[in-house]
Write a protein that holds these residues in place. Structure first.
Motif, PDB file in Angstrom:
ATOM      1  N   LYS A  95       0.830  -1.223   0.000  1.00  0.00           N
ATOM      2  CA  LYS A  95       0.000   0.000   0.000  1.00  0.00           C
ATOM      3  C   LYS A  95       0.857   1.263   0.000  1.00  0.00           C
ATOM      4  O   LYS A  95       2.058   1.209   0.279  1.00  0.00           O
ATOM      5  N   ASN A  97       0.243   4.765   2.154  1.00  0.00           N
ATOM      6  CA  ASN A  97      -0.557   5.608   3.043  1.00  0.00           C
ATOM      7  C   ASN A  97      -0.277   7.050   2.632  1.00  0.00           C
ATOM      8  O   ASN A  97       0.857   7.518   2.743  1.00  0.00           O
ATOM      9  N   LYS A  99      -1.722  10.058   3.593  1.00  0.00           N
ATOM     10  CA  LYS A  99      -1.775  11.087   4.638  1.00  0.00           C
ATOM     11  C   LYS A  99      -1.694  12.496   4.024  1.00  0.00           C
ATOM     12  O   LYS A  99      -0.734  13.261   4.225  1.00  0.00           O
ATOM     13  N   PHE A 107      -3.114   7.028  12.781  1.00  0.00           N
ATOM     14  CA  PHE A 107      -3.292   5.596  13.054  1.00  0.00           C
ATOM     15  C   PHE A 107      -3.145   5.399  14.556  1.00  0.00           C
ATOM     16  O   PHE A 107      -2.184   5.889  15.153  1.00  0.00           O
ATOM     17  N   HIS A 110      -0.872   0.756  17.989  1.00  0.00           N
ATOM     18  CA  HIS A 110      -1.094  -0.665  17.673  1.00  0.00           C
ATOM     19  C   HIS A 110       0.222  -1.386  17.431  1.00  0.00           C
ATOM     20  O   HIS A 110       1.275  -0.751  17.268  1.00  0.00           O
ATOM     21  N   ASP A 112       1.325  -4.424  14.597  1.00  0.00           N
ATOM     22  CA  ASP A 112       0.751  -5.017  13.387  1.00  0.00           C
ATOM     23  C   ASP A 112       0.315  -6.461  13.634  1.00  0.00           C
ATOM     24  O   ASP A 112      -0.704  -6.917  13.110  1.00  0.00           O
ATOM     25  N   ASN A 129       7.657  -5.115   8.241  1.00  0.00           N
ATOM     26  CA  ASN A 129       7.058  -4.008   7.506  1.00  0.00           C
ATOM     27  C   ASN A 129       8.193  -3.134   6.962  1.00  0.00           C
ATOM     28  O   ASN A 129       9.020  -2.639   7.733  1.00  0.00           O
ATOM     29  N   HIS A 131       8.948   0.286   4.885  1.00  0.00           N
ATOM     30  CA  HIS A 131       8.360   1.537   4.400  1.00  0.00           C
ATOM     31  C   HIS A 131       9.401   2.289   3.581  1.00  0.00           C
ATOM     32  O   HIS A 131      10.575   2.310   3.955  1.00  0.00           O
ATOM     33  N   GLY A 142       3.132  14.095  10.216  1.00  0.00           N
ATOM     34  CA  GLY A 142       2.590  12.837  10.745  1.00  0.00           C
ATOM     35  C   GLY A 142       3.500  11.631  10.595  1.00  0.00           C
ATOM     36  O   GLY A 142       3.079  10.599  10.070  1.00  0.00           O
ATOM     37  N   LEU A 144       5.617   8.184  11.588  1.00  0.00           N
ATOM     38  CA  LEU A 144       5.363   7.094  12.533  1.00  0.00           C
ATOM     39  C   LEU A 144       6.167   7.363  13.798  1.00  0.00           C
ATOM     40  O   LEU A 144       7.258   7.959  13.739  1.00  0.00           O
ATOM     41  N   PHE A 198      10.530  -2.420  10.294  1.00  0.00           N
ATOM     42  CA  PHE A 198      10.124  -2.717  11.666  1.00  0.00           C
ATOM     43  C   PHE A 198       9.333  -4.015  11.731  1.00  0.00           C
ATOM     44  O   PHE A 198       8.716  -4.440  10.765  1.00  0.00           O
ATOM     45  N   HIS A 204       3.445   1.092  17.832  1.00  0.00           N
ATOM     46  CA  HIS A 204       3.645   2.353  17.107  1.00  0.00           C
ATOM     47  C   HIS A 204       2.323   3.082  16.891  1.00  0.00           C
ATOM     48  O   HIS A 204       1.247   2.529  17.118  1.00  0.00           O
ATOM     49  N   SER A 206       0.687   6.968  14.690  1.00  0.00           N
ATOM     50  CA  SER A 206       1.028   8.209  13.980  1.00  0.00           C
ATOM     51  C   SER A 206      -0.160   9.151  14.063  1.00  0.00           C
ATOM     52  O   SER A 206      -1.309   8.724  14.102  1.00  0.00           O
ATOM     53  N   ARG A 215       2.162  13.352   2.943  1.00  0.00           N
ATOM     54  CA  ARG A 215       3.139  12.452   3.558  1.00  0.00           C
ATOM     55  C   ARG A 215       2.931  11.071   2.966  1.00  0.00           C
ATOM     56  O   ARG A 215       2.355  10.206   3.609  1.00  0.00           O
TER      57      ARG A 215
HETATM   58  O1  AKG Z   1       1.263   5.403   7.754  1.00  0.00           O
HETATM   59  C1  AKG Z   1       1.198   5.543   8.975  1.00  0.00           C
HETATM   60  O2  AKG Z   1       1.235   6.650   9.514  1.00  0.00           O
HETATM   61  C2  AKG Z   1       1.045   4.351   9.898  1.00  0.00           C
HETATM   62  C3  AKG Z   1       1.334   3.065   9.236  1.00  0.00           C
HETATM   63  C4  AKG Z   1       1.286   1.910  10.159  1.00  0.00           C
HETATM   64  O3  AKG Z   1       0.885   2.006  11.280  1.00  0.00           O
HETATM   65  C5  AKG Z   1       1.700   0.608   9.671  1.00  0.00           C
HETATM   66  O4  AKG Z   1       2.183   0.508   8.524  1.00  0.00           O
HETATM   67  O5  AKG Z   1       1.610  -0.356  10.440  1.00  0.00           O
END
Ligand code: AKG
Length: 262
Positions: A95, A97, A99, A107, A110, A112, A129, A131, A142, A144, A198, A204, A206, A215
């Motif tokens: 995906k 995100n 933002k 978010f 949480h 994952d 994960n 990013h 914003g 993480l 991560f 985490h 955000s 973002r």
């Molecule tokens: O994009 C974000 O700010 C949070 C993303 C997130 O929490 C995740 O990828 O697990």
């Protein structure tokens, strides 16, 4: 790309790594150029921000776009993932995100794995994960925020909902308070081209994006093929192609792109 022993030690200790400059400005420009066309598509894989018209995420984009198909098998992500996990992996979720400036929502606190396990039936917290910052990520738009070392703790959970309909397992405030008071928080800022890695059990959060600047962050979650989901959820939430990924050539993002066959 191989991680150094020191990077592996920090990943084990903190639960995350922030690596600036992994993707070049040319590569990030090429990736960014594909985004507006996908955002404009009217399809369920473009869920909206709660109560707004603004697109929150673009999902399953490796099945919608040739450049992102390549990105999922990029050696600068797949090789470190294999180095860490030591086995074959599939792309569990892919995906961006978005933002968006002013409108992009945050978010909740949480991990994952809580959702991967309780919603999708993934047995063990092994997924990683990855990013990529497609925008400069600063204190304003914003980023993480991680609780370093929280991946080694037992964390209380509660069932929640993200945006308009996504099931998300979150962490109650009293549990967050005691972990943050003890372990602190780090915000994962970095310029375009930064890679974050991560693990599934890291706590985490955000915040929403109150700045005027977007973002965009790309995310692929790699899961070992031996640790597949055991429940059926929508494919954009957990991809059904569980075949092992194979790394492409390092320069694959700058090769000419032909549209994916329908
Ligand atoms: O994009 C974000 O700010 C949070 C993303 C997130 O929490 C995740 O990828 O697990």
């Amino acid at each position: 790309m191989r991680l150094t022993d020191e990077q592996l030690r920090r990943l084990d200790e903190d639960g995350f790594l922030v690596l600036p400059g992994v993707f070049t400005p040319e590569e990030v420009d090429a990736l960014r150029a594909e985004v507006p066309g996908m955002v404009a598509e009217q399809r369920p894989e473009n869920p909206r921000e709660a109560g707004k018209h603004t697109v929150r995420n673009i999902l399953s984009l490796h099945r919608r776009n040739e450049l992102y198909r390549r990105l999922v098998s990029h050696p600068r992500m797949l090789e470190p993932a294999r180095q860490i996990l030591g086995e074959d992996m599939y792309a569990q979720q892919v995906k961006i995100n978005l933002k968006s400036g002013f409108d992009g929502g945050g978010f909740e606190w949480h991990t994952d794995f809580a959702t991967h396990h309780n919603r999708d039936g993934v047995p063990r917290p092994l997924a990683l994960n990855f990013h990529i910052h497609l925008d400069d990520v600063t204190e304003f738009n914003g980023p993480l925020m991680f609780v370093p070392g929280s991946h080694k703790r037992e964390i209380a959970l509660q069932r929640s909902v993200d945006g308009e309909k996504w099931e998300l397992w979150t962490v109650p405030r009293d549990a967050v308070t005691s972990l943050v008071n003890e372990l602190g928080m780090v915000s994962a800022k970095g310029p375009r081209g930064t890679l974050l890695i991560f693990g599934d059990n890291l706590l985490h959060v955000s915040t929403s994006n109150v700045s005027p600047w977007s973002r965009w962050i790309f995310s692929v979650i790699y899961n070992p093929c031996t640790n597949q989901a055991t429940r059926d959820v929508p494919e954009m939430a957990h991809e059904r192609d569980r075949q092992p990924l194979h790394a492409l050539a390092d320069g694959c993002l700058l090769q000419p792109v032909l549209p994916l066959a329908a």
